[in-house]
Scaffold this motif. Structure first.
Motif, PDB file in Angstrom:
ATOM      1  N   TYR A  56      -2.816   0.547  -4.239  1.00 58.93           N
ATOM      2  CA  TYR A  56      -2.319  -0.771  -3.854  1.00 58.93           C
ATOM      3  C   TYR A  56      -1.596  -1.383  -5.048  1.00 58.93           C
ATOM      4  CZ  TYR A  56      -5.225  -0.377   0.291  1.00 58.93           C
ATOM      5  OH  TYR A  56      -5.780   0.048   1.481  1.00 58.93           O
ATOM      6  N   GLN A  94       0.876   5.493  -0.011  1.00 65.03           N
ATOM      7  CA  GLN A  94       0.081   6.691   0.213  1.00 65.03           C
ATOM      8  C   GLN A  94       0.945   7.928   0.032  1.00 65.03           C
ATOM      9  OE1 GLN A  94      -1.513   5.909   4.215  1.00 65.03           O
ATOM     10  NE2 GLN A  94      -3.547   5.737   3.296  1.00 65.03           N
ATOM     11  N   ARG A 134       0.853  -1.193   0.000  1.00 64.60           N
ATOM     12  CA  ARG A 134       0.000   0.000   0.000  1.00 64.60           C
ATOM     13  C   ARG A 134       0.884   1.236   0.000  1.00 64.60           C
ATOM     14  NH1 ARG A 134      -3.709   1.713   5.056  1.00 64.60           N
ATOM     15  NH2 ARG A 134      -1.731   2.650   5.712  1.00 64.60           N
ATOM     16  N   THR A 190      -4.262   7.046  -2.025  1.00 63.25           N
ATOM     17  CA  THR A 190      -3.846   5.686  -1.684  1.00 63.25           C
ATOM     18  C   THR A 190      -3.969   4.765  -2.886  1.00 63.25           C
ATOM     19  OG1 THR A 190      -4.614   5.978   0.598  1.00 63.25           O
ATOM     20  CG2 THR A 190      -4.236   3.721  -0.152  1.00 63.25           C
TER      21      THR A 190
END
Length: 328
Positions: free
Chosen positions: A219, A207, A205, A217
């Motif tokens: 992934y 950010q 992840r 954000t």
């Protein structure tokens, strides 16, 4: 005695269910606490907690019809213990980098000079390969922490030991990367226009926080990259077609039709040298080549042969002068 066992004994006492043996055990535990233990803690919520505790104790005391006057000092000690327990819970939720200030956690910094690379293993089993001109800061151990957090400046490849209960978090300027256990590359040099995270295995992840405070954000899965543009103040994802981003880790230096000026920057980082140009025209010459664990003189001789006009000279203090011209 654990905090839960102590709380259970206190609850039993307030309900009038303590045996003589449990009463004596609780007395010994409370003797180790005093008012100064609680008042010395600088917690904003302490007054409210203390008021709530005293209120609850008072109500329970009336309900259980205990000896109010003789137990006044003892109940105050109970309140003190509960305050300390509440404070402990508050400490537990503080960010590890803030909690370090309260628990005197020792931090370690590893760094490399230009032309150097380093591989080491953290206390939790995470393996890190640090590229040239980089530094990383991390706690001496993660045992007492709820997360595993490090701060990186430069470039590093992480092989994070799996621990579902303790996320591994890398802080790099405006970008935060969090994983549980995987392998990935982070490139976050201060002089670079971008901060990039590229995943080799697992899931990551990423950010980023823009200038107005909004958090973006994304992934990533294997062969995906997230790049934060410092100039554009945005986070962009893309697919990587190969593992060239790991060239530095594998001892490979690659020039993909880049200028001599760009190549000189790479050679500076790779070998820890400084390159000057005799003429500005040389800076715009182009070179395409790949070298694996090659010595500097091998690289220079190869470029000299390919350009059929460029030459070089070693100067003092790790400086190299590029001269001549390029005649491909």
């Amino acid at each position: 005695m654990t905090e839960k066992e102590l709380q259970d004994l206190i609850d039993k006492y307030l309900l009038g269910n303590c045996t003589q043996q449990e009463q004596e055990l609780l007395d010994k535990a409370l003797d180790s606490y005093n008012d100064e233990d609680a008042t010395s803690q600088k917690i904003d919520q302490e007054s409210r907690i203390k008021a709530d505790i005293h209120s609850n104790i008072f109500k329970k005391e009336i309900y259980s019809n205990k000896k109010q006057s003789s137990n006044k000092r003892w109940l105050h000690a109970v309140a003190t213990v509960l305050i300390l327990i509440s404070i402990g819970v508050t400490f537990y939720h503080i960010n590890p980098y803030e909690k370090e200030k309260l628990t005197s956690q020792s931090f370690i910094t590893k760094s490399t000079e230009w032309g150097q690379r380093s591989t080491f293993t953290l206390q939790d089993g995470t393996k890190i390969t640090l590229n040239a001109g980089s530094s990383i800061e991390f706690p001496e151990n993660f045992i007492a922490l709820s997360t595993r957090e490090v701060k990186l400046n430069g470039e590093a490849f992480f092989e994070v030991a799996k621990n579902p209960n303790k996320p591994f978090i890398i802080h790099t300027q405006n970008v935060t990367t969090q994983v549980l256990g995987t392998s990935f590359n982070v490139n976050a040099y201060e002089f670079s226009e971008n901060i990039s995270v590229t995943v080799k295995t697992g899931k990551v992840r990423v950010q980023s926080k823009n200038k107005v405070g909004d958090v973006n954000t994304v992934y990533l899965v294997p062969n995906q990259m997230a790049a934060y543009s410092k100039k554009g103040d945005e986070l962009i994802t893309s697919i990587v077609a190969n593992e060239n981003y790991l060239d530095w880790k594998n001892g490979i230096i690659r020039f993909n039709d880049i200028t001599f000026l760009e190549a000189s920057d790479m050679l500076t980082r790779w070998y820890g040298i400084e390159i000057d140009f005799q003429s500005s025209s040389l800076k715009n010459c182009h070179v395409t080549a790949r070298y694996e664990k090659a010595k500097l003189n091998v690289v220079l001789e190869s470029i000299k042969f390919a350009t059929k006009g460029m030459d070089y000279e070693f100067l003092a203090n790790n400086k190299i002068l590029l001269k001549g011209s390029c005649n491909h």
